[in-house]
Structures are given as structure tokens and as C-alpha cells.
Design an enzyme around this catalytic site. Structure first.
Site, PDB file in Angstrom:
ATOM      1  N   GLU A 135       0.878  -1.166   0.000  1.00  0.00           N
ATOM      2  CA  GLU A 135       0.000   0.000   0.000  1.00  0.00           C
ATOM      3  C   GLU A 135       0.915   1.215   0.000  1.00  0.00           C
ATOM      4  O   GLU A 135       1.599   1.488   0.991  1.00  0.00           O
ATOM      5  CB  GLU A 135      -0.917  -0.036   1.238  1.00  0.00           C
ATOM      6  CG  GLU A 135      -2.240   0.684   1.008  1.00  0.00           C
ATOM      7  CD  GLU A 135      -2.254   2.054   1.627  1.00  0.00           C
ATOM      8  OE1 GLU A 135      -2.721   2.984   0.970  1.00  0.00           O
ATOM      9  OE2 GLU A 135      -1.784   2.199   2.758  1.00  0.00           O
ATOM     10  N   CYS A 166      -1.827   8.500   3.392  1.00  0.00           N
ATOM     11  CA  CYS A 166      -1.572   8.027   2.023  1.00  0.00           C
ATOM     12  C   CYS A 166      -2.652   8.489   1.068  1.00  0.00           C
ATOM     13  O   CYS A 166      -2.373   8.855  -0.062  1.00  0.00           O
ATOM     14  CB  CYS A 166      -1.399   6.512   1.996  1.00  0.00           C
ATOM     15  SG  CYS A 166      -2.793   5.643   2.699  1.00  0.00           S
ATOM     16  N   GLU A 215       4.571  13.133  -4.167  1.00  0.00           N
ATOM     17  CA  GLU A 215       3.753  13.031  -2.972  1.00  0.00           C
ATOM     18  C   GLU A 215       4.416  13.907  -1.904  1.00  0.00           C
ATOM     19  O   GLU A 215       5.544  13.636  -1.492  1.00  0.00           O
ATOM     20  CB  GLU A 215       3.696  11.572  -2.491  1.00  0.00           C
ATOM     21  CG  GLU A 215       2.807  11.411  -1.288  1.00  0.00           C
ATOM     22  CD  GLU A 215       2.733   9.974  -0.769  1.00  0.00           C
ATOM     23  OE1 GLU A 215       3.791   9.361  -0.566  1.00  0.00           O
ATOM     24  OE2 GLU A 215       1.613   9.494  -0.541  1.00  0.00           O
TER      25      GLU A 215
HETATM   26  O1  TXE Z   1       8.975   5.970   4.119  1.00  0.00           O
HETATM   27  P1  TXE Z   1       9.474   4.468   3.950  1.00  0.00           P
HETATM   28  P2  TXE Z   1       9.657   7.222   4.851  1.00  0.00           P
HETATM   29  C1  TXE Z   1       5.749   8.302   1.845  1.00  0.00           C
HETATM   30  C2  TXE Z   1       5.629   9.802   2.018  1.00  0.00           C
HETATM   31  C3  TXE Z   1       6.881  10.158   2.740  1.00  0.00           C
HETATM   32  C4  TXE Z   1       7.869   9.192   2.116  1.00  0.00           C
HETATM   33  C5  TXE Z   1       9.121   8.891   2.904  1.00  0.00           C
HETATM   34  O2  TXE Z   1       5.632  10.419   0.758  1.00  0.00           O
HETATM   35  O3  TXE Z   1       7.253  11.477   2.532  1.00  0.00           O
HETATM   36  O4  TXE Z   1       7.124   8.000   1.967  1.00  0.00           O
HETATM   37  O5  TXE Z   1       8.801   8.409   4.208  1.00  0.00           O
HETATM   38  C6  TXE Z   1      10.666   0.746   6.347  1.00  0.00           C
HETATM   39  N1  TXE Z   1      13.314  -2.714   3.582  1.00  0.00           N
HETATM   40  N2  TXE Z   1       4.999   7.553   2.843  1.00  0.00           N
HETATM   41  O6  TXE Z   1      11.074   7.353   4.467  1.00  0.00           O
HETATM   42  O7  TXE Z   1      10.926   4.393   3.659  1.00  0.00           O
HETATM   43  C7  TXE Z   1      10.819   1.872   7.337  1.00  0.00           C
HETATM   44  O8  TXE Z   1      11.687   1.500   8.391  1.00  0.00           O
HETATM   45  C8  TXE Z   1      12.315  -2.900   4.458  1.00  0.00           C
HETATM   46  C9  TXE Z   1       3.695   7.099   2.442  1.00  0.00           C
HETATM   47  O9  TXE Z   1       9.377   7.141   6.286  1.00  0.00           O
HETATM   48  O10 TXE Z   1       8.561   3.842   2.966  1.00  0.00           O
HETATM   49  C10 TXE Z   1       9.379   2.073   7.772  1.00  0.00           C
HETATM   50  O11 TXE Z   1       9.025   1.088   8.731  1.00  0.00           O
HETATM   51  N3  TXE Z   1      11.716  -1.878   5.122  1.00  0.00           N
HETATM   52  C11 TXE Z   1       3.087   6.177   3.388  1.00  0.00           C
HETATM   53  C12 TXE Z   1       8.592   1.825   6.493  1.00  0.00           C
HETATM   54  O12 TXE Z   1       9.471   1.096   5.646  1.00  0.00           O
HETATM   55  C13 TXE Z   1      12.134  -0.635   4.879  1.00  0.00           C
HETATM   56  C14 TXE Z   1       3.428   6.261   4.806  1.00  0.00           C
HETATM   57  C15 TXE Z   1       8.127   3.080   5.761  1.00  0.00           C
HETATM   58  O13 TXE Z   1       9.237   3.837   5.403  1.00  0.00           O
HETATM   59  C16 TXE Z   1      13.183  -0.375   3.961  1.00  0.00           C
HETATM   60  C17 TXE Z   1       4.781   6.705   5.058  1.00  0.00           C
HETATM   61  C18 TXE Z   1      13.772  -1.485   3.296  1.00  0.00           C
HETATM   62  N4  TXE Z   1      14.742  -1.335   2.393  1.00  0.00           N
HETATM   63  C19 TXE Z   1       5.491   7.367   4.095  1.00  0.00           C
HETATM   64  N5  TXE Z   1      13.390   0.966   3.925  1.00  0.00           N
HETATM   65  C20 TXE Z   1       1.704   5.679   3.123  1.00  0.00           C
HETATM   66  N6  TXE Z   1       1.509   4.979   1.999  1.00  0.00           N
HETATM   67  O14 TXE Z   1       0.821   5.848   3.947  1.00  0.00           O
HETATM   68  C21 TXE Z   1      12.504   1.536   4.781  1.00  0.00           C
HETATM   69  N7  TXE Z   1      11.752   0.575   5.366  1.00  0.00           N
END
Ligand code: TXE
Length: 494
Positions: A260, A295, A393
Site C-alpha cells: 500500500e 496516504c 507526494e
Molecule cells: O517511508 P518508507 P519514509 C511516503 C511519504 C513520505 C515518504 C518517505 O511520501 O514522505 O514515503 O517516508 C521501512 N526494507 N509515505 O522514508 O521508507 C521503514 O523502516 C524494508 C507514504 O518514512 O517507505 C518504515 O518502517 N523496510 C506512506 C517503512 O518502511 C524498509 C506512509 C516506511 O518507510 C526499507 C509513510 C527497506 N529497504 C510514508 N526501507 C503511506 N503509503 O501511507 C525503509 N523501510
């Protein structure tokens, strides 16, 4: 005052496994910051590959050796019901943890997030015995059965915007279907998930069926996705990280994934919308709720040119009465941004958008002097479809505005090249609404409203690069089961 509020709240700052919260001595720790104040309030371990391995193996063994998957589904359901009751009974503490550690205002957690997760647990409990396989149309001397079984261990990676709700989205369907689950919450908001797992254990879940491993994405999250005993991965977060996770699952499985991901969702307002003021409130709420860190946030307003000016006035009035502040104050109606780094990212996109020709009609900057990072609700009038604010985004309270003269133009502006998570249509014309539903390439369409509800039967998830698979709904439950074909042959002659 704030410090006291935080210091009076015990923080469960360890991995959760073997029915307890543990601080692994081998793992290095990092500081966790309260978004409301910008101050460090706890330490959190970063699970190494070895710690992840131990915690996943514990879950794998528990799922195989305990009776969780084999007991009568109604008995599994009873545990989930008890879990829901324990969440209800412990809501004051859970809400404190959530408010201190995330951007969620306490009054909203109590009015929305907690009732929402309680309902989610109950919804998936109800599904435990409402599914089955089927009998295949085989030759008459055979009986072909397709039976549905859990994957074993589901690995879940959750984000920081709604820590409790996201953990529940992943845990409830996985558990109800008979899996064990290991969740790695975001390193920015880890602790409410630990307590959620503890309550599930207290409700009667066998040891290690719901474990939580704390750590960073790159190290801990990646190790969880790559683990050979993880049978399926479910993730909510950015599109970029979703792609890395999918690739890790392909290389070490292949394992099925539910993703998602990000969005750039339009809110399309026609001149025949029933009540302009009410519609403007709905649009404003959909971009300022949780400070736009949602999101499905409705981040692109596409509006009939003839009502643009009066609509913008209504939006500005709504924005003006929002009050930024720490999440535990009842007056707070504008959440903090999760981190200084995220706030700076929002600022740089807004600045670039203005450089590229957008007019900033209000807001446009970080609100200083409040300790945590807050961003002023912002309206950006866009003149060029290539503007960065339309492409990226932003994940903050920033609404772009584009106008149209014809319905055809409205649908064409609404379509996004990359994302397809959700859309809102405001119109009293049913024919037009139906045309929009058919045209929009998105996973959810909301008519004369915006956002999800407590109707858990409605699945959620995106088209295009907004993801694959669904959370919530029967589809989310089904996604936690795999199919086994059984062919039984018998002698027809006697
Ligand atoms: O997200 P990440 P970030 C979007 C939103 C935001 C951007 C960056 O645009 O500005 O993402 O946020 C884990 N392998 N959303 O950097 O990286 C991480 O530890 C496995 C949209 O915080 O996607 C965390 O638990 N896991 C969104 C989770 O992924 C990994 C909500 C989310 O982090 C990983 C949040 C890897 N290689 C941010 N790298 C929505 N769809 O609601 C990171 N993580």
C-alpha cells in the site's frame, strides 16, 4: 508540563517476543524523538540480522508447533475478540503512547484510531470461520478439493503516520487466518505496536504468534523481508521502498507481497456540488487531517473555474481556525510533521513549486517556535501541469489547485501518470458521477465525501504505482491464505 507528561508514561522500548518486551543487549540503540516537541524521549534498539533471525524463527516454530492454525477458527476468533476488549480497557495508555510518539492528536486517537482498531480486530475475527475452499469439477472417480491454508509467518513493515491502525491492518487478518506475524514498525513511531502485541498475548494468543522487531528499514526491515521463513510480506509506505521490498521478496522467495504505497489523490469539485461551504470543509479536512500525512490525502483540488474564488475563501477560513500544538492538548487541531527532516522536505518541494511558477495563496512555510516541526496549511495555484507539486507526494498540508471549464478537462486533469490510490468527486449530477467512477484509474472513489470509514468491508489499496493487493475487507483476509489442491482417487466399481 510536556516533559512531565512524557516522563509519567512508561515506554515499552524493546522487541516483543516470547510474550515479553526485551531490550536485546547485542543491538545498538538509537534515539527516538517526540514529534510534538522535537525532544528525545526514548532509546530504541536496532535489531541486527541475527536478532531478526531469532525472532522470526521463534514465530515460525510457534506457528508450526502451537495449535494456533489448527484450532477451531471460532476459538481463534475468541482470542481476537478478547484482544479488542483489552484494547478498549487499555485505551488511555495506548492513546498516550500514540500521542507522544506520533503526529496523532490524543483526542483523535481516542475518538477515531482506537475505536477503529477495535472494530478492525472484530471484523477480522468474524471472518475466521466464514471462508473455505471448494470442490473442483474433476473426473467422477476423483474428489478434487482446494483447501486454504495460512502462509506460516507474515512479515509486516508499517509506516509512521497511523502506527496503531497500520499495525492492526496487518495483524488482524494475518492472525485470524491462522498465521503468525512479525511486525517491524517505523523507527520513528515504534512503541504503540509493541504494546498492541503485548495486549494480543494477554488476550490468549500463544507465545511468539505476534512478535515485534524494532529497527531501521535498511537493516532490520530488509532482514525481515529477506528471511527464508517469512512466507508473505505486507507493507505500507513509500513507492520507492515498496519497490525495494518487492525486489527483496522476489530474490529471496519469491514471496507474495501486499503493497500500500504513495498517492497524489484528486478531489474534483463541480459547480453543482450541493453545499459549497460543506464541500470546502470536506476538501480542507482531507488535506489537513494528520497534517496531510495520510496516504489517501486529497492533495490535488480540481475545481470548476466558476466557483474557484469563493471556494478558496472557504478553504482559507477553515485553515485559519486550525491550531498547531502538542498532540496531547485538546485544542490541537493541526498535527506536527513527523520529523524535522520531513518538514524540510515539504518546504523544499513547496519552494521549488513556487520557483516553477505556482502562486502560493496561503501558508507555504514551516511554523517556527513550537519545538516540534509544524507546517502551515498551504494552497498552491498551479499553472503548469509539469509542476513538481503535482508530481511528488508531498505528505504535508499542501493542496494544489487546478481549474477546469469542461467535465472532460476535469477527468483528464484528475488522471495521474504515476499514482492511482484514491479520488473524491463532489457533484449532485449522478450521470456525471457515474462517468467519473468509470474513468478514474484509482483504487477507491469517494462521492460527496472523502476518506475511509468504519466500513471495514470496503477494501483499500491502489492502482498503478500506488500498490498491489488490498488492506481491509475480505480481500485482505484472503491475501493471508494460500491454496492447496488435493486430489483423491477412489474405485468406482464394487
Ligand atoms: O517511508 P518508507 P519514509 C511516503 C511519504 C513520505 C515518504 C518517505 O511520501 O514522505 O514515503 O517516508 C521501512 N526494507 N509515505 O522514508 O521508507 C521503514 O523502516 C524494508 C507514504 O518514512 O517507505 C518504515 O518502517 N523496510 C506512506 C517503512 O518502511 C524498509 C506512509 C516506511 O518507510 C526499507 C509513510 C527497506 N529497504 C510514508 N526501507 C503511506 N503509503 O501511507 C525503509 N523501510
Amino acid at each position: 508540563m510536556e516533559d512531565q507528561y512524557i516522563t509519567n508514561t512508561p515506554i515499552p522500548n524493546g522487541h516483543f517476543y516470547h510474550g515479553e518486551c526485551h531490550l536485546s543487549k547485542k543491538d545498538e540503540c538509537i534515539e527516538v524523538v517526540c514529534p510534538s516537541t522535537g525532544e528525545v524521549y526514548a532509546q530504541m534498539p536496532i535489531a541486527s540480522k541475527e536478532t531478526v533471525d531469532n525472532i522470526v524463527l521463534a514465530s515460525y516454530n510457534a506457528q508450526r508447533d502451537s495449535d494456533w492454525a489448527t484450532r477451531a477458527p471460532r476459538e481463534r476468533a475468541k482470542v481476537l475478540y478478547r484482544w479488542a476488549t483489552l484494547i478498549e480497557q487499555n485505551q488511555a495508555y495506548l492513546a498516550r503512547l500514540e500521542a507522544i510518539g506520533s503526529s496523532r492528536p490524543m483526542h483523535e486517537v481516542l475518538a477515531w484510531d482506537i475505536p477503529y482498531i477495535i472494530d478492525t480486530a472484530r471484523f477480522f475475527a468474524e471472518l475466521a470461520d466464514k471462508h473455505g475452499g471448494y470442490i473442483g469439477a474433476t473426473q467422477s472417480d476423483r474428489l478434487g478439493m482446494v483447501i486454504r491454508e495460512p502462509y506460516g509467518v507474515v512479515g509486516a513493515i508499517t509506516p509512521w503516520n497511523f502506527p496503531l491502525s497500520m499495525a492492526m491492518w496487518k495483524a488482524a487478518p494475518a492472525l485470524s487466518a491462522g498465521n503468525a506475524i512479525v511486525i517491524k514498525p517505523s523507527e520513528l513511531t515504534p512503541f504503540s505496536t509493541v504494546y498492541l502485541a503485548k495486549l494480543a498475548f494477554d488476550a490468549g494468543l500463544p507465545k511468539d504468534i505476534f512478535n515485534v522487531v524494532l529497527g531501521s528499514g535498511r537493516e532490520t526491515g530488509a532482514a525481515l523481508c529477506e528471511h527464508p521463513q517469512v512466507g508473505k510480506v505486507t507493507f505500507t509506505g513509500s513507492t520507492q521502498t515498496g519497490a525495494s521490498i518487492m525486489s527483496a521478496c522476489a530474490m529471496t522467495g519469491p514471496k507474495p507481497v501486499t503493497l500500500e504505497l504513495g498517492g497524489k489523490s484528486p478531489q474534483i469539485v463541480f459547480a453543482d456540488t450541493k453545499d459549497l461551504e460543506r464541500t470546502a470543509h470536506c476538501v480542507a479536512k482531507a488535506i489537513t487531517g494528520n497534517a496531510g500525512q495520510v496516504c489517501v490525502s486529497g492533495s490535488r483540488l480540481i475545481i470548476d473555474k466558476s466557483i474557484e474564488a469563493s471556494f478558496i475563501e472557504c478553504l482559507k477560513r477553515y485553515f485559519k481556525q486550525l491550531s498547531p500544538g502538542v498532540t496531547w492538548e485538546s485544542e490541537t487541531t493541526l498535527s506536527p510533521i513527523i520529523s524535522r527532516q520531513q518538514a524540510t522536505r515539504i518546504q523544499s518541494i513547496v519552494d521549488q513549486s513556487i520557483k516553477e511558477g505556482a502562486d502560493c495563496l496561503c501558508g507555504g512555510e514551516i511554523i517556527n517556535g513550537l519545538g516540534g516541526a509544524y507546517f502551515a496549511p498551504t494552497l498552491l495555484k498551479i499553472h503548469d501541469e509539469k509542476n513538481i507539486a503535482l508530481e511528488q507526494e508531498i505528505f504535508g498540508p499542501v493542496l494544489t489547485i487546478q481549474t477546469f471549464d469542461t467535465e472532460h478537462e476535469a477527468w483528464s486533469l484528475a488522471q495521474h501518470d504515476v499514482y492511482g490510490l484514491a479520488a473524491g468527486i463532489h457533484s449532485a449530477n449522478l450521470d456525471r458521477v457515474m462517468r467519473g467512477i468509470r474513468k478514474l484509474e484509482v483504487g477507491s472513489v469517494w462521492i460527496n465525501r472523502y476518506g475511509r470509514s468504519f466500513d471495514h468491508i470496503m477494501p483499500t489499496g491502489g492502482y498503478k504505482r500506488s500498490g498491489i493487493g488490498k488492506d481491509i475487507g475480505i480481500e485482505a483476509f484472503e491475501a493471508n491464505l494460500r491454496s492447496k489442491s488435493v486430489l483423491l482417487e477412489f474405485d468406482e466399481a464394487y
